[in-house]
Each structure stands twice: as C-alpha cells, then as structure tokens.
Design a protein around this motif. Structure first.
Motif, mmCIF file in Angstrom:
data_model
loop_
_atom_site.group_PDB
_atom_site.id
_atom_site.type_symbol
_atom_site.label_atom_id
_atom_site.label_comp_id
_atom_site.label_asym_id
_atom_site.label_seq_id
_atom_site.Cartn_x
_atom_site.Cartn_y
_atom_site.Cartn_z
ATOM 1 N N ASP A 141 0.845 -1.200 0.000
ATOM 2 C CA ASP A 141 0.000 0.000 0.000
ATOM 3 C C ASP A 141 0.880 1.249 0.000
ATOM 4 O O ASP A 141 2.027 1.222 0.470
ATOM 5 C CB ASP A 141 -0.894 0.019 1.243
ATOM 6 N N VAL A 142 0.345 2.347 -0.521
ATOM 7 C CA VAL A 142 1.066 3.625 -0.530
ATOM 8 C C VAL A 142 0.525 4.474 0.608
ATOM 9 O O VAL A 142 -0.656 4.854 0.615
ATOM 10 C CB VAL A 142 0.893 4.366 -1.869
ATOM 11 N N LEU A 143 1.362 4.765 1.583
ATOM 12 C CA LEU A 143 0.963 5.511 2.773
ATOM 13 C C LEU A 143 1.823 6.761 2.939
ATOM 14 O O LEU A 143 3.019 6.754 2.617
ATOM 15 C CB LEU A 143 1.101 4.638 4.023
ATOM 16 N N LEU A 144 1.212 7.803 3.452
ATOM 17 C CA LEU A 144 1.921 9.021 3.833
ATOM 18 C C LEU A 144 1.697 9.252 5.317
ATOM 19 O O LEU A 144 0.623 8.951 5.848
ATOM 20 C CB LEU A 144 1.407 10.227 3.054
ATOM 21 N N VAL A 164 -2.008 9.859 9.310
ATOM 22 C CA VAL A 164 -1.627 8.799 8.377
ATOM 23 C C VAL A 164 -2.662 8.762 7.257
ATOM 24 O O VAL A 164 -3.871 8.767 7.523
ATOM 25 C CB VAL A 164 -1.537 7.427 9.073
ATOM 26 N N THR A 165 -2.196 8.713 6.011
ATOM 27 C CA THR A 165 -3.093 8.749 4.851
ATOM 28 C C THR A 165 -2.815 7.569 3.931
ATOM 29 O O THR A 165 -1.657 7.305 3.602
ATOM 30 C CB THR A 165 -2.914 10.060 4.062
ATOM 31 N N LEU A 166 -3.883 6.876 3.545
ATOM 32 C CA LEU A 166 -3.768 5.853 2.506
ATOM 33 C C LEU A 166 -3.921 6.541 1.156
ATOM 34 O O LEU A 166 -4.987 7.057 0.831
ATOM 35 C CB LEU A 166 -4.846 4.783 2.667
ATOM 36 N N VAL A 167 -2.846 6.569 0.377
ATOM 37 C CA VAL A 167 -2.891 7.177 -0.952
ATOM 38 C C VAL A 167 -3.471 6.192 -1.951
ATOM 39 O O VAL A 167 -4.414 6.502 -2.687
ATOM 40 C CB VAL A 167 -1.486 7.625 -1.397
ATOM 41 N N HIS A 168 -2.899 4.984 -1.989
ATOM 42 C CA HIS A 168 -3.387 3.930 -2.878
ATOM 43 C C HIS A 168 -3.305 2.583 -2.172
ATOM 44 O O HIS A 168 -2.360 2.324 -1.413
ATOM 45 C CB HIS A 168 -2.543 3.840 -4.158
#
Length: 551
Positions: A141-144, A184-188
């Motif tokens: 997963d892509v996380l920020l 925390v953000t799920l980008v993709h």
C-alpha cells in the motif's frame, strides 16, 4: 493565500545603469537569437517500431548508455522495486482490497517509558484491513505520514516502513515542544498500485503527442512519442544527435520529416479494465486519512534535538536539518542576494512557478516580452539596476504543454553544455511530472544525461550553484492518478535523488515540504510553500555563516 498585483508585466520604460548596458544588451541579444535558433536533427524515415527496443518495454526506445550506467540503472531500479502483492484476477472483488475506514494506527509507548521529549523518535504501528475489516496479509500500500501542530504551524514528514504483512511503521522525530498530532493517509491500496504498474508496462503510450507538418499548402498532424505501436507506416526519427534522447513521429504521407512545425500533447487513453476504476475513488479508498485506535496526540517536553529528515516547519517557516541554514529573505534581501547574478531555470511548470514567484516578488525586476507562450516559454525577466537576469525554459519531450515550436524543443543537457558558469550563475533544475506514464528507464536515462552536463559544468566552473527541485505531492482525481499519481512521483523522486547523489548539487526537498505543510497538496503548491522553497534556494545562493552540506 497572498495575492500580488501583476502590474510588472506591463510595458514600461527602462533606465539602464551606466556599466550594465553592454551586459544587458548582450543578454537580450543572446536570448532573442536563441529563441529563433533551431538545432535540427536530420530525420530519416524508418519502418515499423523504433530501434533500441527492449523486451521489457517493447514499445519504447531508450537512450543508449554505457555499461557503468547500465549497472547504476539496474541498482536504482532494484532500490525502488515495490513490494509484491497478489495478482488481480479478472473477477477480483473490491471487498478484498485495502479500506482506510477499517484500517487504523496506534502510537507505540515511548521506549524506556516516561514522557515524550524533544529528540525522541515517535513510532506508529499501522494495520491495513480490507472492506470486511479483516487484516491484510501482504504489503504494497502507498501511505503518507505527517506529525503536525496547527497551533504552532509546525509539521514534519514521517518515514513509512512496509513490513510486508499488512502492517506498517511510521517514524517521526519530535522536534518542537508541546502537543503534536499524527496523521496517516492511505494514498493507494496495493491493488491500485498493481493497476498503475500494469498501465505503465502495457500502455506506456497512453499519453500521446502530436506534431503539425506543413509543406506549402499541405498540412498534416501525426502522432509522436518515445513509445509507439508497430505500424506499416514509416517513422520520422527525431533522436537528438547530441544527447541520444529518442523521439519519433509517424510520418505523414506526401510530407517530408523536415516539415515538422510544432509539438503538443495529443491526448490520453484511460486503458482501465472492468471495475478497476473502483480502486481510485476520492474520499473512499484514495488519499483518505486512517483513524487511530486511541489518541493521535503526543505531548513533548524539551530536550536536546538530534538530526532528522531534511527539515520541518515551525511557525510556518521551513527549518533545515541536513543542509544550509534556511534564511528568511525579504524582497529587498532577495535583490541583494541575486545582485549581479543570472538565474537559469530549466524544467516543467513547477519550475516555471518559481520563475513567476521571483518575477512577482523582486521589487525592480521586469519581464521582457519574448513573444512566446506564457506556458511553454522561454521566459526572461531582468532587474537592470541590480544586473539580475532570471530565465525559464521548458525541458525537451516528453512534455505535455500546449503548442511548442520545434525550435524551442531543447534538451536540458544541451542547454547546460552552452552555459559558461561561474560565481554569477545559478542553475535551477526540475524535471519529473511529464515522465510519470513512461518506463522508469526513460526517466533515469534522461537524468543521467543531465547529470553528465552538470558534472562537466561544475568541472569547468566549480563556483556555479546548481539546485535541483524534487517532485511533490498533489491532489488526485482519476485522471491525475492515472497520469501523475503520487506513487509515480514517489518512484521518480527516489530515482532523482540517487542519480544526483554526490554530484555537488543542492536539493530543494519539495516532497517533504509539501507533505509536512498543512495546506492541501497541489501540483503547483500554494504561495506560502513556494515562499519557503525560494528561501531554501536563496540560502544556497547566499549561505549564512553555517556551512552548507552538499546533496
């Protein structure tokens, strides 16, 4: 957002300083002549696909590289390899994909116990779950992650570590006193990344370009690209003879390849399969915050700080942790810093945004009308009293701008080869956004070509200041995701840092500066962020007493 009047773009009368007349006149003549100078590659029709294709990307042609560069390229590609996840079958269900509403994170206790202190490392454990709220068993997963304090206008980017089992760690340095909040953000989802990867592998030509050909009364448009599908039609070969950068157009009938007039973006083909669009829904599973299982806040007590990421915001001001001490420049101080200097900017629209900021902010600068497009340039502004010149030129293809005359399609490496350099010269480079849909090799080899020119420039004129701007985060619509996703940008950002490492250039970390800031992500960041970026740039040009650390 601060708004400034645009009266500096009006036609005005100039007063030339006594000793700057010759320099200014020479600069104007040089710029105007170069505007109309055309370095033409004699193109020869060839049949079917371009040469130098590879089995991995059979539609694309790549610039030839040396064995040493090939090893470096292989190492970079290995370093940015994304974690594997199960393949998406033709009948996959959305319910088995990552869902931010079911996912969560937990702030882990301080090691050794007690209260948090400045200098500590805060660690967060993230658990990704699917739409059934079942823990996922694989990563990708892509996380920020960001730690911020709105009351203090403070923020710092976190580093995310993928444990390849559905869990992730985010690590933050504690850099200021008081309360801070974890975000925390799920980008993709990992499944969305699978689709983005497949699109680049199978459809690197999904953004295509076109050129107008004109000969007498005959006019034709032709599709152009570095990646072209096999065709019985011949191709016009516009590979640059100096850099070796490839570019091709399908040859129109009854018109010579030398009759090409301009370049522009031709269009975009989505190429998604059934139900794949459901993986890219804003506010559902794309760039959505993940909630915490407990409090997302920590309180920090004073202590001795230690080195951390490239920098952080405090009271809205970017403070460097690993480079030159960042100074805060007033417009008058900006003028004193740049006095007697030329700032030559090359790249995409994110670099043009810096040109526009300087043109609006420097008190005595005036833009010189070169009768060129405001989007594509070239652009030039001058402060005659203080002998300052600022220019912008877009990079060569692939570039998605509107109509660009063929004579203005210049490769950055070729432009740098003609720069004399010295203590009066500042080079600013930014190239990433227009390469997102192409194989990584296309981008890495372009950077290597530019690096070769930069290294040679610094060898002949070591006092030249060279500054490289990284990629940044942006708002994601479906179109933006499929053409310029943050995941694409993240990969290219890592490659850029690897290619330029150890060359003596300076880095403006646009990635962290947009991630750490409270303003929404934007391809062209808002003015407060640009102001901080320009302060970093000028701090490299006019460093304080503290020594600068090269990138």
């Amino acid at each position: 957002m601060e708004v400034r009047p645009c009266q500096r773009h009006n036609v005005i009368r100039f007063v030339f300083p006594k000793y700057g007349l010759f320099t200014v006149w020479f600069s104007i003549c040089h710029m105007c002549l170069s505007t109309f100078h055309v370095f033409q590659n004699k193109s020869k029709p060839i049949i079917n696909t371009p040469g130098s294709v590879t089995s991995r990307h059979s539609l694309c042609s790549f610039r030839p590289i040396s064995p040493e560069e090939a090893l470096e390229e292989k190492s970079i590609l290995k370093s940015i390899t994304w974690p594997k996840s199960p393949s998406l079958g033709p009948y996959y269900t959305l319910r088995s994909t990552s869902h931010p509403a079911c996912s969560n994170f937990t702030i882990l206790p301080r090691r050794g116990g007690g209260s948090w202190r400045i200098g500590d490392q805060l660690e967060v454990l993230i658990q990704i779950r699917d739409y059934h709220c079942r823990p996922k068993k694989y990563g990708g997963d892509v996380l920020l992650a960001r730690l911020h304090s709105p009351a203090r206008e403070a923020g710092v980017a976190g580093r995310v570590v993928d444990h390849l089992n559905g869990t992730y760690s985010a690590v933050f340095p504690l850099l200021w006193r008081g309360t801070a909040k974890v975000e925390v953000t799920l980008v993709h989802s990992s499944e969305a990344v699978k689709v983005l990867s497949r699109l680049t592998s199978e459809h690197p030509d999904r953004i295509f370009f076109k050129s107008l050909f004109r000969s007498g009364s005959e006019t034709h448009f032709a599709v152009c690209n570095v990646c072209l599908r096999p065709s019985r039609a011949p191709l016009c070969n516009y590979t640059d003879v100096r850099t070796g950068e490839p570019w091709f157009c399908y040859k129109p009938k009854n018109v010579s390849c030398d009759a090409r007039i301009n370049h522009s973006k031709g269009g975009f083909e989505q190429k998604l399969r059934l139900n794949e669009e459901n993986l890219f829904v804003s506010d559902v599973n794309m760039k959505v915050p993940i909630l915490t299982t407990g409090s997302s806040r920590v309180f920090t007590k004073p202590d001795i700080s230690r080195w951390r990421p490239s920098g952080f915001y405090y009271h809205g001001v970017w403070r460097s942790l690993g480079g030159a001490a960042v100074q805060q420049f007033t417009p008058e101080q900006m003028t004193r810093c740049l006095q007697g200097k030329k700032v030559l900017m090359y790249g995409d629209s994110t670099i043009r945004q810096w040109f526009e900021y300087l043109n609006q902010t420097l008190p005595a600068i005036r833009q010189f009308d070169l009768h060129t497009s405001k989007q594509t340039g070239p652009l030039m502004a001058m402060d005659y009293t203080n002998n300052i010149m600022v220019t912008f030129r877009c990079h060569g293809p692939p570039i998605r701008f509107g109509l660009v005359p063929i004579g203005e399609l210049r490769y950055i490496a070729n432009e740098l080869d003609s720069v004399i350099g010295g203590s009066d010269t500042v080079i600013v480079l930014g190239i990433w956004s227009h390469f997102s849909t192409f194989p990584m090799e296309v981008y890495i080899r372009r950077l290597m070509s530019i690096r070769r020119a930069v290294v040679q420039l610094l060898a002949r004129a070591p006092e030249t200041v060279v500054i490289v701007r990284t990629a940044n985060l942006k708002t994601l619509t479906l179109y933006e995701t499929l053409t310029n996703s943050d995941w694409y940008s993240m990969q290219r950002d890592k490659a850029l840092r690897a290619v330029f490492k150890g060359t003596g250039v300076h880095l403006v970390d646009a990635w962290e500066m947009t991630l750490a800031h409270h303003l929404p992500h934007n391809l062209h960041p808002d003015r407060p962020i640009i102001k901080n970026m320009i302060n970093v740039l000028l701090s490299y040009v006019c460093p304080a007493i503290h020594p600068s650390i090269n990138f």
